[in-house]
Scaffold this motif. Structure first.
Motif, mmCIF file in Angstrom:
data_model
loop_
_atom_site.group_PDB
_atom_site.id
_atom_site.type_symbol
_atom_site.label_atom_id
_atom_site.label_comp_id
_atom_site.label_asym_id
_atom_site.label_seq_id
_atom_site.Cartn_x
_atom_site.Cartn_y
_atom_site.Cartn_z
ATOM 1 N N ALA A 151 0.842 -1.199 0.000
ATOM 2 C CA ALA A 151 0.000 0.000 0.000
ATOM 3 C C ALA A 151 0.876 1.247 0.000
ATOM 4 O O ALA A 151 1.771 1.390 0.824
ATOM 5 N N LEU A 152 0.620 2.140 -0.939
ATOM 6 C CA LEU A 152 1.293 3.431 -0.979
ATOM 7 C C LEU A 152 0.531 4.429 -0.111
ATOM 8 O O LEU A 152 1.115 5.151 0.699
ATOM 9 N N LEU A 153 -0.786 4.448 -0.275
ATOM 10 C CA LEU A 153 -1.664 5.301 0.527
ATOM 11 C C LEU A 153 -2.639 4.420 1.293
ATOM 12 O O LEU A 153 -3.254 3.519 0.726
ATOM 13 N N THR A 154 -2.761 4.689 2.595
ATOM 14 C CA THR A 154 -3.747 4.000 3.415
ATOM 15 C C THR A 154 -4.539 5.025 4.210
ATOM 16 O O THR A 154 -3.960 5.846 4.930
ATOM 17 N N VAL A 155 -5.841 5.009 4.049
ATOM 18 C CA VAL A 155 -6.742 5.845 4.837
ATOM 19 C C VAL A 155 -7.562 4.909 5.715
ATOM 20 O O VAL A 155 -8.177 3.967 5.217
ATOM 21 N N SER A 156 -7.570 5.160 7.019
ATOM 22 C CA SER A 156 -8.245 4.266 7.963
ATOM 23 C C SER A 156 -9.253 5.022 8.806
ATOM 24 O O SER A 156 -8.905 6.017 9.456
ATOM 25 N N ASP A 157 -10.502 4.575 8.748
ATOM 26 C CA ASP A 157 -11.587 5.088 9.592
ATOM 27 C C ASP A 157 -11.643 6.613 9.583
ATOM 28 O O ASP A 157 -11.645 7.266 10.623
ATOM 29 N N ALA A 158 -11.701 7.175 8.379
ATOM 30 C CA ALA A 158 -11.706 8.628 8.222
ATOM 31 C C ALA A 158 -13.082 9.212 8.492
ATOM 32 O O ALA A 158 -14.095 8.720 7.990
ATOM 33 N N HIS A 159 -13.110 10.274 9.280
ATOM 34 C CA HIS A 159 -14.312 11.061 9.534
ATOM 35 C C HIS A 159 -13.975 12.513 9.214
ATOM 36 O O HIS A 159 -12.983 13.047 9.702
ATOM 37 N N ILE A 160 -14.812 13.142 8.392
ATOM 38 C CA ILE A 160 -14.572 14.533 7.979
ATOM 39 C C ILE A 160 -15.864 15.308 8.171
ATOM 40 O O ILE A 160 -16.932 14.872 7.708
ATOM 41 N N ALA A 161 -15.783 16.439 8.861
ATOM 42 C CA ALA A 161 -16.983 17.213 9.174
ATOM 43 C C ALA A 161 -16.834 18.655 8.755
ATOM 44 O O ALA A 161 -15.733 19.221 8.759
ATOM 45 N N TYR A 162 -17.961 19.254 8.371
ATOM 46 C CA TYR A 162 -18.068 20.696 8.189
ATOM 47 C C TYR A 162 -18.847 21.225 9.383
ATOM 48 O O TYR A 162 -20.067 21.085 9.442
ATOM 49 N N GLY A 163 -18.141 21.757 10.365
ATOM 50 C CA GLY A 163 -18.805 22.143 11.598
ATOM 51 C C GLY A 163 -19.336 20.907 12.300
ATOM 52 O O GLY A 163 -18.593 19.968 12.582
ATOM 53 N N LYS A 164 -20.632 20.885 12.549
ATOM 54 C CA LYS A 164 -21.247 19.734 13.215
ATOM 55 C C LYS A 164 -21.797 18.701 12.243
ATOM 56 O O LYS A 164 -22.318 17.661 12.659
ATOM 57 N N VAL A 165 -21.698 19.004 10.954
ATOM 58 C CA VAL A 165 -22.237 18.100 9.936
ATOM 59 C C VAL A 165 -21.124 17.166 9.446
ATOM 60 O O VAL A 165 -20.123 17.622 8.877
ATOM 61 N N GLU A 166 -21.293 15.882 9.670
ATOM 62 C CA GLU A 166 -20.292 14.906 9.256
ATOM 63 C C GLU A 166 -20.523 14.542 7.792
ATOM 64 O O GLU A 166 -21.546 13.960 7.430
ATOM 65 N N ALA A 167 -19.572 14.903 6.941
ATOM 66 C CA ALA A 167 -19.718 14.691 5.498
ATOM 67 C C ALA A 167 -19.184 13.337 5.054
ATOM 68 O O ALA A 167 -19.641 12.782 4.052
ATOM 69 N N VAL A 168 -18.196 12.811 5.786
ATOM 70 C CA VAL A 168 -17.606 11.510 5.476
ATOM 71 C C VAL A 168 -17.505 10.727 6.778
ATOM 72 O O VAL A 168 -17.032 11.252 7.784
#
Length: 243
Positions: free
Chosen positions: A3-20
């Motif tokens: 693996a070159l890139l590994t993303v694990s259990d990613a959470h991304i939010a805009y303020g209080k709104v979780e987009a991912v």
């Protein structure tokens, strides 16, 4: 493949709104991976977070190193590069000057090699190297945005909607070049609404809906999945038009 890139259990939010939510993915050396999904699914948000433009809760590892705390410039220096959806070129600068900006962190000798590689991949850019970026066609601007990212000699190129607004013949050219990048040793993480074209060129695929991955696997298997065919490819798995 490692693996070159590994993303694990990613959470991304805009303020209080979780987009991912709870997203994990891998891209191996010399691999093209695509993320397909509808507008608003979170695809661009994920790429921006991997690049460090947005904060991410979770883990991002690149070439074995933790990326989460690194600034964007340090991620670029490590070999990670993003071509954004809107290209973000400097319209009043020449093609060559836009390309030169992509090489600001690398040695002059390496930059010279990068120019040669970019002009080989995109001969039209060489023809227009003195022309202002803002006067290029949409397809040429996309080529320039990709070329600028390649000037930094990345190990992984992330492409956000490279076919957006382009004529089919230009789209075919762009995707052919993406395939050549893999042959040249550059891995690609491709976000693309043109799911059919993306699945034809990719090794593996993730399907994203409402901020989550709902399906992943070999691109050929994703392309033959009945749900994917009906939702994103415009036909059912029997080959009939989707209603």
């Amino acid at each position: 493949m490692s693996a070159l890139l590994t993303v694990s259990d990613a959470h991304i939010a805009y303020g209080k709104v979780e987009a991912v939510r709870s997203v994990s993915l891998e891209v191996a050396d010399n691999e093209i991976v695509t993320i397909i999904g509808a507008n608003g699914a979170g695809k661009t948000t994920l790429l921006n977070a991997i690049m460090g433009i947005l904060p991410l809760k979770g883990r991002v590892a690149f070439a074995g190193a933790d990326m989460v705390q690194l600034e964007i410039e340090d991620r670029v220096a490590a070999g990670l590069s993003l071509v954004p959806e809107h290209r973000e070129l400097f319209a009043t600068m020449s093609v060559e000057d836009n390309l030169q900006l992509g090489a600001f962190r690398i040695a002059r000798a390496v930059a010279a090699q990068s120019f040669e590689q970019v002009y080989t991949l995109f001969p039209r850019l060489k023809e227009r190297r003195r022309q202002l970026a803002g006067t290029l066609s949409g397809g040429e601007q996309q080529m320039l945005a990709m070329g600028r990212a390649l000037m930094g000699a990345p190990k992984l190129l992330m492409l956000d909607e490279p076919s957006l607004g382009l004529a089919p013949i230009i789209v075919a050219d762009i995707f052919r070049i993406v395939g050549e990048l893999r042959s040249a040793g550059v891995s690609v993480l491709l976000v693309e609404q043109n799911a059919q074209a993306a699945l034809q060129i990719a090794d593996r695929a993730y399907v994203m809906e409402l901020g989550e991955f709902v399906l992943d696997g070999a691109a050929k298997d994703i392309a033959s999945n009945a749900r994917v065919a009906a939702s994103y490819l415009g036909f059912t798995h029997e080959g009939e038009s989707a209603i």
